[in-house]
Design an enzyme around this catalytic site. Structure first.
Site, PDB file in Angstrom:
ATOM      1  N   CYS A   1       0.832  -1.209   0.000  1.00 39.50           N
ATOM      2  CA  CYS A   1       0.000   0.000   0.000  1.00 39.50           C
ATOM      3  C   CYS A   1       0.866   1.258   0.000  1.00 39.50           C
ATOM      4  O   CYS A   1       0.454   2.308  -0.486  1.00 39.50           O
ATOM      5  CB  CYS A   1      -0.907   0.028   1.226  1.00 39.50           C
ATOM      6  N   HIS A   2       2.066   1.150   0.585  1.00 41.94           N
ATOM      7  CA  HIS A   2       2.924   2.322   0.739  1.00 41.94           C
ATOM      8  C   HIS A   2       4.299   2.121   0.112  1.00 41.94           C
ATOM      9  O   HIS A   2       5.217   2.899   0.375  1.00 41.94           O
ATOM     10  CB  HIS A   2       3.084   2.652   2.229  1.00 41.94           C
TER      11      HIS A   2
END
Length: 749
Positions: free
Chosen positions: A702-703
Site C-alpha cells: 500500500c505504501h
C-alpha cells in the site's frame, strides 16, 4: 468598325466587344467572377450583367486577375482624364509589394529626417490586406497563379526573411505592429474572395513570431486570433485546408505562435482567475489548427505532440476548476461558454490528462452538492437518499471468475461508477489489499487461452477478439466493465492486446502496422502485395477470399471469388485489415465497448492517445532501477550510508532482470512501471521491528514500504531477500502476502 479586347487569366476570361459595349465571360466562376449573378463555371462566352449606368459610358479597359474581374469606364473628357489617372494608380498598386529592398530603406531611414515618409509607406502597405496578399509570392513555376486550398501561392522563406529584417529595428517593428492592430485588422473582410484573400492570415503569424521573440505583449496575437474567428465558416474551412497543406516546418512555427501567446497569458494568475476572452480565442485557433493537422491521418503534417504545452504546468487546483466548468457547460456551444481547457486535451501533457481523469472520476464517485440532483420526480418533490459510495464485490478465491461475473450481471449499471470495494473469502476487513489481489488474479485467469474468450497470435503473446466466439456475448460486456473498473479505480492490469485494441477505444482506425504487431507474417504478405513491382499482380492468382480465426470469408460478398489485381490490391489490403480489426469482431467488441464505457466516460478516455491509454491501463517495461534507488527514502535508524543499506543495494545490483522485476512485484504488487515512469514509485525502507537474521524482509505494498531486518552478512541478506520474493531457478513464485497491494497508478501532485 468592330473591335475586340480579351483579358485572360488562366481560370477565367473576359472579352470586350467594342461596337456593342458589352463584356462576355467564360471559365471558372466559383467566386462569382463571371458576373452572371451565380457561382458556376461556364464553357461558352455569355454576356456579363453590367449595371444600368454603364449604358451611357464607354468601357475603356477590362481586367481579370485571380478571382477578380473589373472594368474601367469613362464619360466625357474629364472622366477620361480621371480614368487615365486611375489606370496609373492601379498600375502603381499592383506593382507595390513588401520586399527586402523597401524594408532595408525603412530600417536605414528610421533614425533620419526621412522617417515620416517611411511611416507613411508602412501605414499604406501594412494597412492593406491586398498589399500583404500580393507580397511574398512564390514565383517558381507561376505557383501564385495556381492558387488553391492546397497551394496558397506564398513563398514562406520570403515571409520569414522579411519579418526577420523588420525585427532588427524596434522602431520599425513597433510602427508595423501599431498599423496592423489598429488599421489592418479592423478592415479585414469576413468573406475575402478566393484563397488569395486569405493569405494575410498565413503571413501575420510570422510578424507575431518576431514580436514574441522580443517579449512583446500578446495583444496583437489575441487580436489576430479574433480576426481569424470572425471569418465566415466557409472561409475558415478554406483557411484550414491551407493550414493542412503547409510544410511541417512552417506548420510547427504557426502552432508555436499561438502556444507561445497562450503560455504567456497562463503565467498570469489574474488571467487564470478571470479566464480572459483572449485565452478562449487562442484556444479556438489552436483547435482549428489541430483539426487541420488531423484531416488526413496518413499525411499528418506534424506529430500530435507538437501541440502539447510542456512548458505550462496545469496544476491540479486549476484543472479541478476546469473539469467542473467542462461538466457544467458540456451541452453548451463553445461560443456561449468561458475558456475551458478540457475541450482542448491535445494541449495537455500526460500528467495533466491523468489528473483530469482522476478528478473527473472523483467528481463522478462523489458529485458536489450543487451538481447532484436529490430525486427523480419533477421539481425534486420527493428527495431521496444519496446513493451508497461503494460498489461491493464479495468473492471466493476458489471461484473468482464465476462469482465476479454473476455479481456484475445482477448489479445495476449505474452503480459501476462507484468506488470499488472487494471482500475475499468472507473477510469483512475494508482494505485496498483485496482489490489489487482481485485484479491481479482475475485478469491472469481471463487472459489465458483456456478461458475460451479470445484468440491468440502464433506466438501466444497477444490476444484478440474472436470472429467466432465460444462464450456468450454478455461475457464481453462484463469484461469491458472490468477493464473500465480497473482504469477507473487506478489499477494496472494484464491486457496483452495489440495497439489496435487501444486505438478502437479512442475511435482511431487500426492500420496495417497494427496487424504487423499482431501477426507479422500476414502483414508482411500484405505488404508484399502492395510493394509488388510488376503490374501483373493477377499472376498471384489471389482472390478476396481469406481465412481468419478458422472462418472462411469473402471480403467482397457482392462478387464471390473476386480476383486481386494491380488496380484493386490496395482495396484488398485495406478490406483485409478492416475485416480483422472491425468487421469480424463487430458484435463482441461492441459489447466490450458498451461495458467499458458504462464505467469510464468516453470523452475523458479520448483525451489519451492510444499509446498513452495502453500505458495508463497496462503500465510499461522501461525499468530505470537507478531512479528507484535515488528516490528511496530511509526511515528510523536507516540512512543511505547504513551498512545494511549499502549491502542491500550491492545485492540488488547483482540480481538478474527477472529477479528485479519480481522484487518490484513484491514491493508494489505490480511488475510493471507506471506510465509516468519509475519516478512515480517512492520506496521507503525501515527496519523490521523485533526481527532476527532468521526473518525475511516484508513489504507493505500500500505504501511501497520495505521492512528490512538487519543481517550479519551480505550472503544472509541475499538469501533472505531472494526467498522473500520467491525466486527459484528463474521462476517467480509469489507468496500470498506479496499480493497485498494498493499502489496507485495515478499520482496527482
Amino acid at each position: 468598325m468592330f473591335s475586340l479586347s480579351v483579358c485572360h487569366f488562366r481560370h477565367h476570361t473576359l472579352a470586350f466587344v467594342g461596337p456593342s459595349n458589352k463584356i462576355y465571360s467564360f471559365g471558372c466562376g466559383e467566386q462569382g467572377q463571371l458576373g452572371n449573378a451565380v457561382k458556376i463555371d461556364q464553357s461558352v462566352p455569355l454576356p456579363v450583367q453590367l449595371p444600368d449606368q454603364i449604358d451611357d459610358q464607354k468601357i475603356e479597359h477590362i481586367f481579370a486577375g485571380g478571382n477578380h474581374s473589373f472594368a474601367l469606364c469613362t464619360l466625357g473628357q474629364e472622366s477620361e482624364e480621371r480614368s487615365n489617372n486611375l489606370r496609373s494608380s492601379v498600375g502603381k498598386v499592383t506593382q507595390q509589394a513588401i520586399d527586402k529592398e523597401i524594408i532595408y530603406k525603412w530600417i536605414s531611414e528610421c533614425d533620419s529626417k526621412s522617417w515620416k515618409k517611411g511611416q507613411k509607406e508602412i501605414t499604406k502597405m501594412f494597412s492593406s490586406a491586398s498589399c500583404l496578399n500580393g507580397s511574398f509570392l512564390d514565383k517558381s513555376c507561376d505557383k501564385h497563379y495556381q492558387t488553391s486550398p492546397k497551394q496558397s501561392g506564398l513563398d514562406f522563406s520570403l515571409v520569414q526573411g522579411a519579418f526577420r529584417k523588420l525585427s532588427k529595428k524596434a522602431k520599425v517593428l513597433t510602427e508595423v505592429e501599431a498599423v496592423v492592430q489598429h488599421t489592418l485588422l479592423p478592415s479585414l473582410n469576413e468573406e475575402p474572395i478566393g484563397v488569395e484573400g486569405l493569405r494575410v492570415y498565413l503571413v501575420l503569424p510570422e510578424l507575431l513570431r518576431v514580436l514574441h521573440k522580443q517579449h512583446r505583449r500578446t495583444d496583437l496575437t489575441e487580436a489576430v486570433a479574433a480576426a481569424i474567428l470572425r471569418l465566415h465558416p466557409d472561409k475558415l474551412q478554406v483557411l484550414g485546408d491551407c493550414w493542412s497543406s503547409l510544410k511541417p516546418s512552417v506548420m510547427t512555427k504557426h502552432i508555436g505562435v499561438w502556444k507561445k501567446a497562450l503560455s504567456v497569458i497562463l503565467r498570469s494568475e489574474h488571467i487564470l482567475r478571470t479566464r480572459d476572452p483572449g485565452i478562449k480565442h487562442l484556444l479556438q485557433v489552436l483547435g482549428h489548427l489541430h483539426r487541420a493537422n488531423q484531416k488526413s491521418v496518413e499525411t499528418q503534417t506534424v506529430p500530435d505532440s507538437t501541440f502539447c504545452m510542456e512548458e505550462v504546468h496545469f496544476n491540479p487546483i486549476f484543472l479541478e476548476e476546469d473539469v467542473k466548468l467542462w461538466r457544467l457547460w458540456s451541452k453548451q456551444d463553445v461560443d456561449q461558454t468561458p475558456a475551458i481547457f478540457c475541450r482542448y486535451p491535445f494541449l495537455m501533457n500526460l500528467q495533466s490528462k491523468i489528473n483530469v481523469f482522476n478528478i473527473n472520476a472523483a467528481l463522478t464517485m462523489n458529485p458536489p452538492n450543487n451538481l447532484q440532483r436529490t430525486g427523480m420526480w419533477p421539481f425534486d418533490m420527493f428527495p431521496v437518499a444519496a446513493p451508497a459510495p461503494f460498489f461491493e464485490l464479495r468473492l471466493r478465491r476458489a471461484s473468482l471468475i464465476e462469482d465476479t461475473f454473476h455479481q456484475l450481471s445482477v448489479a445495476y449499471h449505474s452503480t459501476f461508477k462507484r468506488s470499488l470495494v472487494v471482500y475475499l473469502d468472507e473477510d469483512a476487513k475494508l482494505t485496498d489489499v483485496y482489490k489489487r489481489d482481485f485484479f491481479l488474479h482475475l485478469f491472469d485467469k481471463l487472459l489465458v487461452p483456456e478461458s475460451g474468450m479470445f484468440m491468440y497470435n502464433d506466438t501466444n503473446t497477444l490476444a484478440w477478439f474472436p470472429a467466432k466466439p465460444r462464450v456468450e456475448e454478455k461475457r464481453y460486456f462484463l469484461f469491458g466493465v472490468l477493464c473500465g473498473m480497473a482504469l477507473y479505480n487506478n489499477n494496472m492490469v494484464h491486457l496483452p492486446f495489440p495497439m489496435a485494441f487501444f486505438k478502437k477505444l479512442v475511435n482511431i482506425k487500426p492500420s496495417l502496422e497494427d496487424l504487423r504487431e499482431f501477426s507479422p507474417i500476414e502483414a508482411g504478405s500484405l505488404q508484399y502485395i502492395l510493394d509488388y513491382p510488376d503490374d501483373d499482380v493477377e499472376n498471384m492468382d489471389m482472390t478476396f477470399s481469406v481465412m481468419w480465426g478458422d472462418v472462411a470469408v469473402e471480403l467482397d460478398p457482392k462478387e464471390t471469388g473476386k480476383l486481386v489485381t494491380s488496380a484493386n490490391k490496395k482495396e484488398f489490403v485495406d478490406t483485409y485489415v478492416n475485416y480483422v480489426f472491425n468487421q469480424s469482431v463487430e458484435v463482441v467488441f461492441e459489447e466490450f465497448r458498451k461495458g467499458f464505457f458504462k464505467v469510464c466516460d468516453m470523452d475523458v478516455v479520448e483525451f489519451f492517445q492510444p499509446e498513452e491509454l495502453r500505458g495508463v491501463m497496462v503500465g510499461k517495461e522501461n525499468f530505470d532501477w537507478e531512479t528507484l534507488k535515488q528516490n528511496t527514502v530511509y526511515e528510523g535508524e536507516y540512512h543511505a550510508g547504513h551498512p545494511n543499506i549499502v549491502t542491500f543495494w550491492e545485492v540488488f545490483e547483482e540480481l538478474t532482470e527477472d529477479q528485479k522485476k519480481a522484487f518490484l512485484l513484491f514491493l508494489t504488487g505490480c511488475d510493471r512501471v507506471p506510465i509516468l515512469g519509475m519516478n512515480q514509485i517512492r520506496m521507503r525502507v525501515q527496519t523490521l521491528l523485533n526481527s532476527s537474521q532468521q526473518h525475511f524482509p516484508e513489504a507493505l505494498t500500500c505504501h511501497s514500504l520495505l521492512q528490512l531486518p538487519i543481517y550479519p552478512s551480505k550472503e544472509t541478506l541475499q538469501s533472505r531477500l531472494i526467498e522473500a520474493f520467491g525466486i527459484n531457478n528463474g521462476c517467480i513464485v509469489l507468496l500470498l502476502y506479496i499480493l497485498l497491494s494498493c499502489v496507485h497508478l495515478f499520482i496527482v501532485p
